[in-house]
Design a protein around this motif. Structure first.
Motif, mmCIF file in Angstrom:
data_model
loop_
_atom_site.group_PDB
_atom_site.id
_atom_site.type_symbol
_atom_site.label_atom_id
_atom_site.label_comp_id
_atom_site.label_asym_id
_atom_site.label_seq_id
_atom_site.Cartn_x
_atom_site.Cartn_y
_atom_site.Cartn_z
ATOM 1 N N UNK A 47 0.275 9.217 2.532
ATOM 2 C CA UNK A 47 -0.206 7.779 2.877
ATOM 3 C C UNK A 47 1.990 6.900 2.306
ATOM 4 N N UNK A 48 2.305 6.559 3.194
ATOM 5 C CA UNK A 48 3.385 5.515 2.260
ATOM 6 C C UNK A 48 3.236 3.817 2.273
ATOM 7 N N UNK A 49 2.665 3.630 1.322
ATOM 8 C CA UNK A 49 1.765 2.035 1.266
ATOM 9 C C UNK A 49 3.194 1.451 0.957
ATOM 10 N N UNK A 50 4.062 0.408 2.127
ATOM 11 C CA UNK A 50 4.860 -0.327 1.857
ATOM 12 C C UNK A 50 4.556 -2.049 1.455
ATOM 13 N N UNK A 51 3.390 -2.619 1.826
ATOM 14 C CA UNK A 51 2.589 -3.865 1.577
ATOM 15 C C UNK A 51 2.056 -3.948 0.021
ATOM 16 N N UNK A 52 2.095 -5.018 -0.054
ATOM 17 C CA UNK A 52 1.432 -5.174 -1.341
ATOM 18 C C UNK A 52 0.444 -4.854 -1.869
ATOM 19 N N UNK A 53 0.011 -4.677 -3.392
ATOM 20 C CA UNK A 53 -1.288 -3.904 -3.051
ATOM 21 C C UNK A 53 -2.699 -5.269 -3.368
ATOM 22 N N UNK A 54 -1.703 -6.668 -3.579
ATOM 23 C CA UNK A 54 -2.824 -7.723 -3.930
ATOM 24 C C UNK A 54 -3.499 -8.419 -3.071
ATOM 25 N N UNK A 55 -2.716 -6.959 -1.608
ATOM 26 C CA UNK A 55 -3.662 -8.112 -0.045
ATOM 27 C C UNK A 55 -4.453 -6.470 0.268
ATOM 28 N N UNK A 56 -5.593 -6.854 1.052
ATOM 29 C CA UNK A 56 -6.439 -6.090 1.368
ATOM 30 C C UNK A 56 -5.452 -4.554 2.590
ATOM 31 N N UNK A 57 -4.999 -4.968 2.952
ATOM 32 C CA UNK A 57 -3.887 -4.033 4.072
ATOM 33 C C UNK A 57 -3.575 -2.969 3.188
ATOM 34 N N UNK A 58 -3.190 -3.278 1.991
ATOM 35 C CA UNK A 58 -2.145 -2.165 0.938
ATOM 36 C C UNK A 58 -3.623 -1.295 0.300
ATOM 37 N N UNK A 71 -7.173 -2.543 -0.194
ATOM 38 C CA UNK A 71 -9.141 -1.913 0.746
ATOM 39 C C UNK A 71 -8.801 -0.910 1.601
ATOM 40 N N UNK A 72 -7.645 -0.783 2.392
ATOM 41 C CA UNK A 72 -7.372 0.303 3.893
ATOM 42 C C UNK A 72 -6.584 1.516 3.742
ATOM 43 N N UNK A 73 -5.173 0.996 2.675
ATOM 44 C CA UNK A 73 -4.491 2.237 2.295
ATOM 45 C C UNK A 73 -4.846 2.712 1.131
ATOM 46 N N UNK A 74 -4.807 2.463 0.504
ATOM 47 C CA UNK A 74 -4.838 3.199 -0.928
ATOM 48 C C UNK A 74 -6.393 3.414 -0.943
ATOM 49 N N UNK A 84 -19.883 -3.491 -2.271
ATOM 50 C CA UNK A 84 -21.216 -2.944 -1.643
ATOM 51 C C UNK A 84 -19.963 -3.605 -0.022
ATOM 52 N N UNK A 85 -19.299 -4.470 0.115
ATOM 53 C CA UNK A 85 -18.369 -4.561 0.898
ATOM 54 C C UNK A 85 -17.060 -3.724 1.515
ATOM 55 N N UNK A 86 -16.535 -3.839 -0.392
ATOM 56 C CA UNK A 86 -14.929 -3.054 -0.170
ATOM 57 C C UNK A 86 -15.507 -1.784 0.167
#
Length: 566
Positions: free
Chosen positions: A257-268, A270-273, A218-220
């Motif tokens: 989108x160019x994802x430049x930060x690790x996928x184990x973070x919400x930035x890349x 939950x937000x980017x991907x 639900x949160x994601x």
């Protein structure tokens, strides 16, 4: 500025019957805001992308994977997990760089109700061991580097099936990822609870141990819709303010989108991907961050958005190749994980003709963004991180938890669908951080008359280094493990490139010697290298403390000079 138009557009988009209609529901005993028409879970989000079968999805070096190919592989992974007896409520760890496999594994897990546990690829053996024992995954998918750390202490993954990717001839007992895919199979038919754990991402802990934040489906999903809402509401308000009929504006192309930060973070993740995937866009991955390589990929892949921490945008703009690179595909540039400095907001708006600055403020504990701001609004209020998204209630409180008057400074608390369930195996930490559904962000803020939030300080004791949270107590605990250290006080030191660097004031035990390089090597051997202090001051007398015995960090920051550090 367009604040009246923003308010009107906000009201329209969240009205009854509209896509972003808000309802109040009860979850875990608390009444929270949620999107009424949200997909029920992340499984539904991923399965909807089968319509994009012929489009490119993941790009990594010379590898290109279409949505159709991705669905075939995700189905195979999910079928393999199911055949291995992995069931809803179980956990699967992903410990690797940003390889395409990371995303395929993630979607496979969430589609069968299994929590994907993101392992920080920067962790040393000791940190990896803690998280694996804490999360008890049924399967660990890893790359060769992480496998080597696991095999240093095999007991850390006891009871888990080990699968390695991108490794020729893995050791006995370790399954190559290719064997998972070769079996094929269909996606198991599973009912996924919206409030089940979707993923567990670890955040640095003030006690020295990371905490596993439990992000729900639900949160994601709410975070994904908050991002979509932000783009629509600010875009609609801007068009109207400029006298442009929104109906006359053509639909945008799918994002790249160019994802430049690790996928184990919400930035890349939950937000980017999430945003790229839901929009049927293309995701470009990098082996590691390099501004020159980023510029090459922007030109080659026609990147429309770059996701990263703010320092990455700054390095792109200042790179020698920037002027000769075609960046005309860029529509947005900015970052999350740290505040964009006002000068960077202006530079993005001025130096990239097609791109507008944007940012979001959020946390692992909110599955992604709390606020979002872009384009004209960001240029007008460059020190703000934007208004809280529709699924959040937000307020600033004093030390007693009482709401302060509008415009006054207090700790920011938020409540809503994206707030995590809690911390895995840490009811104490959960109770300390969440009060009746209200998450204590640890950030000191004010909210202006337009509802825009300004982060002014941090209540939590941490250093924000290039978007990575480094908790002072964690570094201090590591330093204290050196026999020569009698006292250690860690704090943030301003840094033009990374925002902050780690500084440490140290008092040595009588008769002991230690150099700054020796201390850094000691810390880097016990924790991720970025947590080792960049600046070290050795003191001749005890570190000053207050009446309660706490170090006077502000006094240290003011008295110690960078040029005197080791």
């Amino acid at each position: 500025m367009h604040y009246a138009e923003l308010k009107q557009a906000w009201s329209e988009l969240t009205a009854p019957g509209q896509p972003f209609e808000i309802e109040e529901i009860e979850v875990r005993g608390n009444t929270i805001r949620n999107f009424k028409h949200a997909p029920p879970n992340i499984r539904a989000v991923w399965l909807s992308t089968v319509a994009f079968a012929d489009r490119d999805y993941l790009v990594y070096d010379d590898e290109r994977i279409t949505y159709g190919q991705a669905h075939t592989r995700v189905n195979a992974i999910a079928a393999w997990l199911w055949a291995e007896g992995v069931r809803p409520g179980d956990r699967v760890a992903i410990a690797m760089r940003n390889y395409p496999e990371w995303m395929l594994l993630y979607w496979a897990c969430v589609c069968i109700g299994v929590a994907a546990v993101g392992m920080n690829a920067w962790w040393v053996t000791e940190e990896l061991e803690y998280a694996l024992k804490d999360s008890s995954p049924k399967v660990v998918f890893c790359d060769e580097e992480r496998l080597a750390r696991i095999l240093e202490r095999p007991a850390m993954a006891e009871g888990a099936r080990l699968v390695v990717t991108r490794m020729e001839g893995p050791p006995e007992g370790v399954l190559p990822f290719s064997e998972v895919l070769v079996r094929g199979g269909d996606m198991p038919d599973v009912q996924v609870d919206p409030d089940a754990d979707a993923c567990i991402f670890y955040t640095s802990g003030t006690t020295g141990f990371p905490k596993g934040a439990q992000l729900t489906h639900r949160g994601c999903v709410a975070n994904l819709m908050n991002m979509g809402f932000s783009g629509q509401v600010q875009g609609l308000a801007t068009l109207r303010a400029n006298g442009i009929d929104p109906a006359s504006v053509p639909a945008p192309n799918p994002p790249v989108a160019l994802l430049t930060t690790p996928l184990f973070h919400v930035t890349a993740n939950n937000c980017g991907a999430y945003a790229v995937t839901a929009g049927g866009g293309k995701m470009v991955l990098m082996y590691k961050w390099d501004a020159g390589e980023a510029l090459r990929l922007i030109e080659k892949e026609k990147v429309s958005a770059m996701s990263g921490v703010p320092v990455m945008s700054r390095e792109v703009l200042t790179h020698p190749d920037f002027a000769t690179t075609d960046t005309s595909s860029l529509l947005s540039l900015g970052g999350g994980g740290a505040q964009l400095q006002p000068d960077l907001v202006a530079k993005i708006d001025k130096e990239v003709a097609t791109a507008r600055p944007n940012t979001g403020y959020g946390m692992t504990e909110t599955c992604g963004i709390i606020t979002s701001i872009a384009a004209d609004f960001f240029v007008d209020k460059p020190e703000s991180c934007g208004p809280a998204m529709p699924t959040f209630e937000a307020r600033c409180v004093d030390d007693d938890g009482q709401t302060v008057p509008p415009g006054h400074v207090g700790e920011l608390w938020v409540k809503g669908a994206p707030v995590i369930k809690g911390y895995l195996n840490r009811p104490d930490a959960t109770a300390e951080s969440i009060t009746n559904g209200w998450l204590h962000t640890g950030d000191v803020a004010r909210i202006d008359e337009d509802g825009f939030i300004f982060i002014v300080d941090r209540k939590k004791d941490m250093v924000l280094r290039g978007g990575e949270n480094v908790y002072c107590a964690e570094v201090e605990a590591t330093a204290y493990r050196h026999p020569a250290v009698a006292e250690c006080c860690v704090f943030g030191v301003p840094d033009d490139r990374l925002g902050e660097e780690v500084g440490a004031a140290v008092l040595l035990r009588p008769g002991h010697t230690l150099t700054a390089d020796e201390l850094r090597a000691h810390c880097a051997a016990l924790a991720a290298r970025h947590k080792a202090p960049r600046y070290v001051w050795f003191l001749d007398e005890a570190i000053p403390r207050n009446a309660s015995g706490k170090f006077l960090k502000r006094a240290l920051r003011e008295s110690l000079k960078v040029e005197d550090a080791g």
